[in-house]
Design a protein around this motif. Structure first.
Motif, PDB file in Angstrom:
ATOM      1  N   ASP A  44       0.829  -1.209   0.000  1.00 40.77           N
ATOM      2  CA  ASP A  44       0.000   0.000   0.000  1.00 40.77           C
ATOM      3  C   ASP A  44       0.863   1.259   0.000  1.00 40.77           C
ATOM      4  O   ASP A  44       0.686   2.167   0.819  1.00 40.77           O
ATOM      5  CB  ASP A  44      -0.932  -0.013   1.219  1.00 40.77           C
ATOM      6  N   VAL A  45       1.810   1.307  -0.931  1.00 40.91           N
ATOM      7  CA  VAL A  45       2.740   2.441  -1.013  1.00 40.91           C
ATOM      8  C   VAL A  45       2.003   3.746  -1.266  1.00 40.91           C
ATOM      9  O   VAL A  45       2.406   4.803  -0.781  1.00 40.91           O
ATOM     10  CB  VAL A  45       3.803   2.186  -2.108  1.00 40.91           C
ATOM     11  N   ILE A  49       2.411   7.439   0.698  1.00 41.74           N
ATOM     12  CA  ILE A  49       2.717   8.719   0.058  1.00 41.74           C
ATOM     13  C   ILE A  49       1.616   9.738   0.308  1.00 41.74           C
ATOM     14  O   ILE A  49       1.879  10.912   0.563  1.00 41.74           O
ATOM     15  CB  ILE A  49       2.932   8.518  -1.454  1.00 41.74           C
ATOM     16  N   GLU A  50       0.358   9.283   0.261  1.00 40.32           N
ATOM     17  CA  GLU A  50      -0.769  10.199   0.432  1.00 40.32           C
ATOM     18  C   GLU A  50      -0.881  10.722   1.862  1.00 40.32           C
ATOM     19  O   GLU A  50      -1.172  11.895   2.090  1.00 40.32           O
ATOM     20  CB  GLU A  50      -2.075   9.492   0.049  1.00 40.32           C
ATOM     21  N   ASN A  51      -0.658   9.840   2.849  1.00 38.59           N
ATOM     22  CA  ASN A  51      -0.840  10.253   4.240  1.00 38.59           C
ATOM     23  C   ASN A  51       0.151   9.485   5.126  1.00 38.59           C
ATOM     24  O   ASN A  51      -0.205   8.501   5.767  1.00 38.59           O
ATOM     25  CB  ASN A  51      -2.286   9.979   4.680  1.00 38.59           C
ATOM     26  N   PRO A  52       1.410   9.928   5.171  1.00 38.46           N
ATOM     27  CA  PRO A  52       2.433   9.181   5.924  1.00 38.46           C
ATOM     28  C   PRO A  52       2.141   9.065   7.418  1.00 38.46           C
ATOM     29  O   PRO A  52       2.433   8.052   8.040  1.00 38.46           O
ATOM     30  CB  PRO A  52       3.716   9.979   5.662  1.00 38.46           C
ATOM     31  N   GLU A  53       1.543  10.117   7.996  1.00 33.88           N
ATOM     32  CA  GLU A  53       1.266  10.084   9.438  1.00 33.88           C
ATOM     33  C   GLU A  53       0.237   9.007   9.768  1.00 33.88           C
ATOM     34  O   GLU A  53       0.399   8.225  10.708  1.00 33.88           O
ATOM     35  CB  GLU A  53       0.748  11.452   9.906  1.00 33.88           C
ATOM     36  N   LYS A  54      -0.830   8.967   8.958  1.00 27.99           N
ATOM     37  CA  LYS A  54      -1.862   7.963   9.168  1.00 27.99           C
ATOM     38  C   LYS A  54      -1.307   6.560   8.934  1.00 27.99           C
ATOM     39  O   LYS A  54      -1.623   5.623   9.658  1.00 27.99           O
ATOM     40  CB  LYS A  54      -3.038   8.232   8.216  1.00 27.99           C
ATOM     41  N   VAL A 158     -13.626   5.123   1.362  1.00 29.16           N
ATOM     42  CA  VAL A 158     -12.860   3.935   1.751  1.00 29.16           C
ATOM     43  C   VAL A 158     -11.397   4.283   1.997  1.00 29.16           C
ATOM     44  O   VAL A 158     -10.701   3.616   2.772  1.00 29.16           O
ATOM     45  CB  VAL A 158     -12.994   2.845   0.659  1.00 29.16           C
ATOM     46  N   GLY A 159     -10.926   5.341   1.315  1.00 31.98           N
ATOM     47  CA  GLY A 159      -9.530   5.748   1.483  1.00 31.98           C
ATOM     48  C   GLY A 159      -8.578   5.039   0.541  1.00 31.98           C
ATOM     49  O   GLY A 159      -7.369   4.950   0.803  1.00 31.98           O
ATOM     50  N   ILE A 160      -9.106   4.512  -0.563  1.00 34.19           N
ATOM     51  CA  ILE A 160      -8.290   3.843  -1.576  1.00 34.19           C
ATOM     52  C   ILE A 160      -8.601   4.483  -2.925  1.00 34.19           C
ATOM     53  O   ILE A 160      -9.750   4.488  -3.361  1.00 34.19           O
ATOM     54  CB  ILE A 160      -8.578   2.329  -1.643  1.00 34.19           C
ATOM     55  N   ALA A 161      -7.597   5.043  -3.581  1.00 37.50           N
ATOM     56  CA  ALA A 161      -7.802   5.686  -4.876  1.00 37.50           C
ATOM     57  C   ALA A 161      -8.311   4.664  -5.885  1.00 37.50           C
ATOM     58  O   ALA A 161      -7.940   3.487  -5.842  1.00 37.50           O
ATOM     59  CB  ALA A 161      -6.496   6.309  -5.375  1.00 37.50           C
ATOM     60  N   GLN A 162      -9.171   5.104  -6.795  1.00 38.85           N
ATOM     61  CA  GLN A 162      -9.717   4.174  -7.785  1.00 38.85           C
ATOM     62  C   GLN A 162      -8.617   3.543  -8.630  1.00 38.85           C
ATOM     63  O   GLN A 162      -8.674   2.351  -8.939  1.00 38.85           O
ATOM     64  CB  GLN A 162     -10.730   4.880  -8.697  1.00 38.85           C
ATOM     65  N   GLU A 163      -7.611   4.313  -9.004  1.00 41.34           N
ATOM     66  CA  GLU A 163      -6.495   3.768  -9.783  1.00 41.34           C
ATOM     67  C   GLU A 163      -5.793   2.635  -9.025  1.00 41.34           C
ATOM     68  O   GLU A 163      -5.433   1.614  -9.604  1.00 41.34           O
ATOM     69  CB  GLU A 163      -5.474   4.857 -10.081  1.00 41.34           C
ATOM     70  N   THR A 164      -5.610   2.847  -7.725  1.00 41.41           N
ATOM     71  CA  THR A 164      -4.936   1.840  -6.899  1.00 41.41           C
ATOM     72  C   THR A 164      -5.762   0.571  -6.808  1.00 41.41           C
ATOM     73  O   THR A 164      -5.238  -0.546  -6.923  1.00 41.41           O
ATOM     74  CB  THR A 164      -4.683   2.401  -5.490  1.00 41.41           C
TER      75      THR A 164
END
Length: 339
Positions: A44-45, A49-54, A158-164
């Protein structure tokens, strides 16, 4: 000479502090390219990248060595979620899903997504995980066109990009299907489903094209796309309205994919000929602008300039194209971004 040893974390942090933002952006981009596709998905790279703290917090709280529940249980929950989602049971009053549990659908999807990707690391489960991930993907895409949840954007919730998510599905089928079946299946997944507000069909094409980079695979993709385009054009004699628009959009998606495959083969004459023959637009100027936008992706400066000069004599071009022409003539290069 002895082989170099990997950096220790303390050494890595010390080196990072020495670099400015521009250098770090370059380093991250290069490191990302080095990570294999399956590892990008499994680890889940994108979330890192999108939210390193989370991402860091979730890593700290995760239980190491936690036993996976049986796959049959995961699969059963996917089917349960799928059926109730299409029945709108996560949105409207019903006896199947308790009121308190209806907003939790997004956590259910995220957990199932992670469990399925974990099972996909085992060869015996790859095909089944692909089918189940596809079920989840199709529910989320359907929710982008029709109300299934109390959420504006299902993928964002959901927090998952459609491309991903799309890549995760395609990656599994790539490992389990023959070439022709894989290409046909991937094209259908791309174009038969709705998009969320952040995604373009072109974005999904770029993901798919990572898996068909050889000439044989690109030519096969062109052939299959042409067959699908021809079949749709012949079978769908539509009336005016929204349905006709959806059919034309899909036909144009096939044409764009064919263009990008020819571009990957450096056969730009074939790409242009196919596009100019089959692209559907109400106005020729719009058709030209989209074509130039496609060529811009491949930095075809001279071809872009030629098309603009040829067509400004035939039609009134938008100011953006005139500015693009003048920029190329003045600087002999393309601007950083398409006007």
């Amino acid at each position: 000479m002895p082989a170099k040893q990997p950096l220790k974390l303390t050494e890595l942090r010390a080196l990072i502090k020495k670099h400015d933002r521009k250098d770090l952006e370059f380093i991250i981009a290069q490191l990302y390219k080095m990570i294999p596709k399956d590892k990008k998905i499994d680890n889940d790279v994108a979330s890192l990248i999108e939210n390193p703290e989370k991402f860091a917090n979730s890593s700290k709280t995760s239980k190491k060595g936690k036993a996976m529940r049986p796959f049959s249980e995961v699969e059963k929950e996917v089917l349960f979620f799928e059926a109730n989602a299409y029945e709108q049971n996560y949105m409207i009053p019903n006896r199947s899903i308790k009121k308190a549990d209806r907003p939790k659908w997004r956590f259910v999807v995220k957990r199932l997504y992670k469990e399925l990707n974990e099972y996909a690391k085992q060869e015996d489960y790859i095909k089944k995980t692909a089918d189940n991930l596809l079920k989840l993907y199709e529910v989320l895409t359907y929710a982008c066109g029709y109300y299934l949840f109390n959420a504006y954007d299902a993928f964002e919730s959901v927090g998952i990009a459609q491309e991903t998510f799309f890549q995760s599905v395609v990656d599994k089928y790539n490992k389990t299907q023959e070439r022709e079946a894989f290409i046909s299946k991937s094209i259908d997944i791309m174009f038969d489903n709705f998009l969320n507000r952040y995604t373009l069909y072109s974005d999904l094409m770029w993901v798919f094209l990572e898996y068909v980079q050889t000439p044989d695979m690109l030519y096969l993709t062109i052939d299959i796309s042409r067959q699908k385009r021809q079949k749709l054009a012949k079978s769908e004699k539509t009336t005016k309205g929204d349905y006709e628009y959806e059919v034309e959009k899909k036909l144009n998606n096939y044409t764009e994919l064919i263009f990008r495959c020819y571009a990957g083969l450096y056969e730009f004459d074939n790409a242009l000929n196919d596009y100019q023959k089959y692209a559907i637009e109400r106005e020729e100027e719009v058709k030209l602008y989209i074509l130039i936008s496609l060529l811009f992706d491949y930095e075809k400066k001279d071809l872009i300039l030629k098309l603009i000069i040829e067509n400004e004599k035939k039609m009134a071009l938008r100011e953006r194209l005139i500015k693009l022409k003048n920029y190329i003539l003045e600087k002999d290069e393309l601007p950083k971004y398409m006007y």
